[in-house]
Design an enzyme around this catalytic site. Structure first.
Site, PDB file in Angstrom:
ATOM      1  N   GLU A   1      19.067  20.763 -17.136  1.00 15.60           N
ATOM      2  CA  GLU A   1      19.932  21.329 -18.224  1.00 15.60           C
ATOM      3  C   GLU A   1      19.364  21.205 -19.680  1.00 15.60           C
ATOM      4  OE1 GLU A   1      21.818  17.208 -17.651  1.00 15.60           O
ATOM      5  OE2 GLU A   1      20.444  18.616 -16.384  1.00 15.60           O
TER       6      GLU A   1
ATOM      7  N   LEU B   1      17.684  19.527 -23.179  1.00 13.61           N
ATOM      8  CA  LEU B   1      18.204  18.307 -23.899  1.00 13.61           C
ATOM      9  C   LEU B   1      19.650  18.692 -24.580  1.00 13.61           C
ATOM     10  CD1 LEU B   1      15.109  16.943 -25.903  1.00 13.61           C
ATOM     11  CD2 LEU B   1      16.652  15.677 -24.343  1.00 13.61           C
ATOM     12  N   HIS B   2      20.656  18.838 -23.642  1.00 15.47           N
ATOM     13  CA  HIS B   2      21.995  19.181 -24.149  1.00 15.47           C
ATOM     14  C   HIS B   2      23.057  18.152 -23.584  1.00 15.47           C
ATOM     15  CE1 HIS B   2      20.559  23.110 -25.356  1.00 15.47           C
ATOM     16  NE2 HIS B   2      20.064  23.220 -24.250  1.00 15.47           N
ATOM     17  N   ALA B   3      23.973  17.975 -24.605  1.00 14.63           N
ATOM     18  CA  ALA B   3      25.140  16.913 -24.172  1.00 14.63           C
ATOM     19  C   ALA B   3      24.678  15.536 -23.774  1.00 14.63           C
ATOM     20  CB  ALA B   3      26.070  17.647 -23.252  1.00 14.63           C
TER      21      ALA B   3
ATOM     22  N   PRO C   1      22.178  14.427 -21.658  1.00 16.42           N
ATOM     23  CA  PRO C   1      20.535  14.351 -21.887  1.00 16.42           C
ATOM     24  C   PRO C   1      20.292  13.692 -23.138  1.00 16.42           C
ATOM     25  CG  PRO C   1      20.909  15.864 -20.182  1.00 16.42           C
ATOM     26  CD  PRO C   1      22.273  15.859 -20.808  1.00 16.42           C
TER      27      PRO C   1
END
Length: 93
Positions: A12, A14-16, A18
């Site tokens: 996914e 580097l979002h939320a 991670p």
């Protein structure tokens, strides 16, 4: 200046979650680190908003950099975290 070029291992990107894991690890490293997309402008790796603002997707190359004492060890650990998409900062590389 020490640098590590690494591909984002989280599918996914580097979002939320991670990004949160990465920012906590960058802060815990104890050295100032910047992160950038390959060819992009570096931002503070300890800033959640800055890291989210990169919009780094899974598989994209990012550049981690620091010129502080102890940078090599910190960057090795952060690069491993990002490349392998780990859930926490590795204690050893």
């Amino acid at each position: 200046m020490a640098e590590r070029h690494v591909n984002v291992g989280w599918t996914e990107g580097l979002h939320a979650r991670p990004a949160s894991i990465f920012v906590r690890a960058a802060t815990a490293s104890g050295v100032p680190v910047t992160i950038a997309k390959a060819g992009g402008n570096p931002v503070n790796a300890a800033s959640m908003l800055a890291v989210l603002g990169l919009g780094a997707k899974g598989g994209e190359e990012i550049v981690l950099a620091s010129d502080a004492e102890g940078a090599d060890a910190a960057l090795d650990r952060l690069a491993k975290l990002v490349a392998e998409g780990l859930d926490e900062l590795p204690e050893t590389v």
